[in-house]
Design an enzyme around this catalytic site. Structure first.
Site, PDB file in Angstrom:
ATOM      1  N   ASN A 262      41.018  31.168 118.766  1.00 52.52           N
ATOM      2  CA  ASN A 262      40.958  32.601 118.437  1.00 52.52           C
ATOM      3  C   ASN A 262      39.501  33.029 118.290  1.00 52.52           C
ATOM      4  OD1 ASN A 262      40.136  32.426 115.507  1.00 52.52           O
ATOM      5  ND2 ASN A 262      41.984  31.155 115.491  1.00 52.52           N
TER       6      ASN A 262
ATOM      7  N   LYS B 251      43.230  16.286 132.718  1.00 49.27           N
ATOM      8  CA  LYS B 251      43.083  17.719 132.960  1.00 49.27           C
ATOM      9  C   LYS B 251      44.216  18.199 133.873  1.00 49.27           C
ATOM     10  CE  LYS B 251      40.055  21.155 134.934  1.00 49.27           C
ATOM     11  NZ  LYS B 251      38.939  21.398 135.845  1.00 49.27           N
TER      12      LYS B 251
END
Ligand code: C5P
Length: 411
Positions: A217, A295
């Site tokens: 955030n 990944k």
């Protein structure tokens, strides 16, 4: 300026005659003026003319004030919205810079919790003297506001800087000062957290999705870091558990760097016991259930990212049976029903104080910004503070919590 209270200290200089005009103009604009004359000031204007223009008695004697019970020097110095010194002589500036308190004027100037605006007036050599230069620099560093002096002809026949500004210019400076917050935050060292341990969380958490991606955030950590710094200035031993932020570690604070909510909880628990726990971090409510070992490739986009709930660090600390910090403080950024939601959060999480801010539809406007406007919610009630710089909110919060810890009520 309507109904603003000005405490006006009149020093001993020829320019004191201009101060009479200043009083008249202040009152014309609706301000309430309480005047204090120094002994030297009385040589230039009489208490009677000052009192007549101010419409209130003039004070000049420290001891007659401390004797009587109706009003004391502390009260006079705190009742004002702004303290103005005009003329501010070289001697008054020197006393202020050194913290002397040997008469009523200097005592009020030392005791006040409000900003001070000074209008210096003196001979140009006195103004330019290295001693006055030093004092002015010290006072500016303390947050004293200066208006003037101006350059011009002096009463002593010389020409140069040292003339007191005209009443209109002082009036404009007073008006500008009153538009800001005029309360001086208490310096940290006297806030009384010496010997206490404080643990603060700050910043966001990053919850990994794969080795390079995360859920996060916009929290900047500015408020939490400022709180840790303020607690350290107040003498506390501080552990700051910080998520990933772009801020320096605050001086005098033991900072632990973490990334995820789970790491943050472990670091907080390792930092116990504490007298105060302040949860200022914007902890991610969820984490990704299964973090990919490699990944994720472009082609194989996952169709869903199943999330699991993170531990609520604040609630866990507040609900501890053992080693619960004496004060547990949470934050609440709400977009609606601020106070109801903050009260409910206080009860649900079992914390002692909630620092609530109404972020409306502009949550991103508080996160990362320099200022914050908060309401302090306790079981005893609420108090709303003005919009302040985050450092100032931090100092006020630490002062508030240290009083609460000492059992001196709702600050
Ligand atoms: O419930 P909500 O997330 O609105 O509560 C915010 C408060 O709880 C903040 O003080 C925050 O630091 C704390 N919190 C926490 N751990 C979480 C979620 C929030 O400590 N997992």
């Amino acid at each position: 300026m309507q109904a603003k209270r000005i405490l006006l200290v009149i020093g001993g200089g020829v320019a004191a005659y201009k101060t009479l005009e200043l009083i008249r103009r202040l009152r014309e604009q609706g301000a309430r003026v309480r005047a204090v004359l120094t002994a030297a000031g009385k040589q230039f204007v009489t208490p009677l003319s000052v009192a007549s223009l101010a419409g209130s008695p003039v004070f000049d004697d420290l001891f007659s004030l401390t004797d009587e019970t109706e009003i004391g020097h502390i009260q006079i110095s705190r009742e004002a919205d702004l303290v103005v010194v005009a003329p501010a002589t070289a001697d008054l500036l020197a006393k202020m810079a050194q913290g002397h308190a040997d008469d009523l004027a200097s005592t009020l100037l030392l005791a006040t919790d409000k900003k001070i605006l000074v209008a210096p007036a003196m001979n140009l050599r006195m103004w330019l003297h290295p001693a006055t230069r030093r004092n002015v620099a010290l006072l500016r560093g303390d947050g004293v506001i200066f208006v003037g002096p101006e350059e011009g002809d002096m009463a002593c026949g010389e020409y140069g800087p040292g003339r007191m500004s005209e009443p209109a210019a002082i009036l404009a400076a007073i008006d500008a000062a009153l538009r800001g917050d005029t309360t001086i935050p208490l310096p940290g060292g006297v806030l009384g957290l010496a010997g206490r341990r404080v643990v603060v969380t700050s910043g966001p958490t990053h919850e990994p999705i794969d080795p390079v991606r995360y859920l996060g955030n916009r929290s900047s950590g500015k408020q939490g870091h400022a709180i840790a710094a303020a607690a350290a200035r107040a003498g506390a031993e501080v552990v700051l558990v910080s998520g990933p932020v772009e801020l320096q570690d605050p001086p005098g604070v033991a900072t632990r760097h973490v990334s995820t909510a789970a790491e943050m909880l472990a670091a907080v628990e390792a930092a116990l016991p504490a007298d105060i726990f302040i949860a200022a971090a914007a902890v991610s409510d969820w984490r990704v259930g299964e973090i990919a070992a490699q990944k994720l490739k472009k082609g194989g986009a996952p169709t869903a990212l199943p999330l699991v709930e993170n531990p609520d660090i604040l609630a866990l600390l507040a609900q501890r049976q053992e080693a619960r910090p004496r004060l547990v403080v949470g934050f609440a950024a709400e977009t609606e029903n601020l106070l109801d939601n903050a009260q409910a959060k206080l009860a649900r999480k079992n914390c002692d104080v909630i620092v609530a801010n109404d972020v409306g539809d502009k949550a991103a406007g508080v996160m990362g910004e320099e200022e914050n406007q908060v309401t302090i919610v306790t079981r005893g009630g609420t108090q709303t503070w003005p919009r302040l710089r985050k450092e100032h909110v931090a100092l006020k919060l630490i002062a508030y919590l240290s009083k609460l810890l000492e059992g001196r009520g709702d600050a």
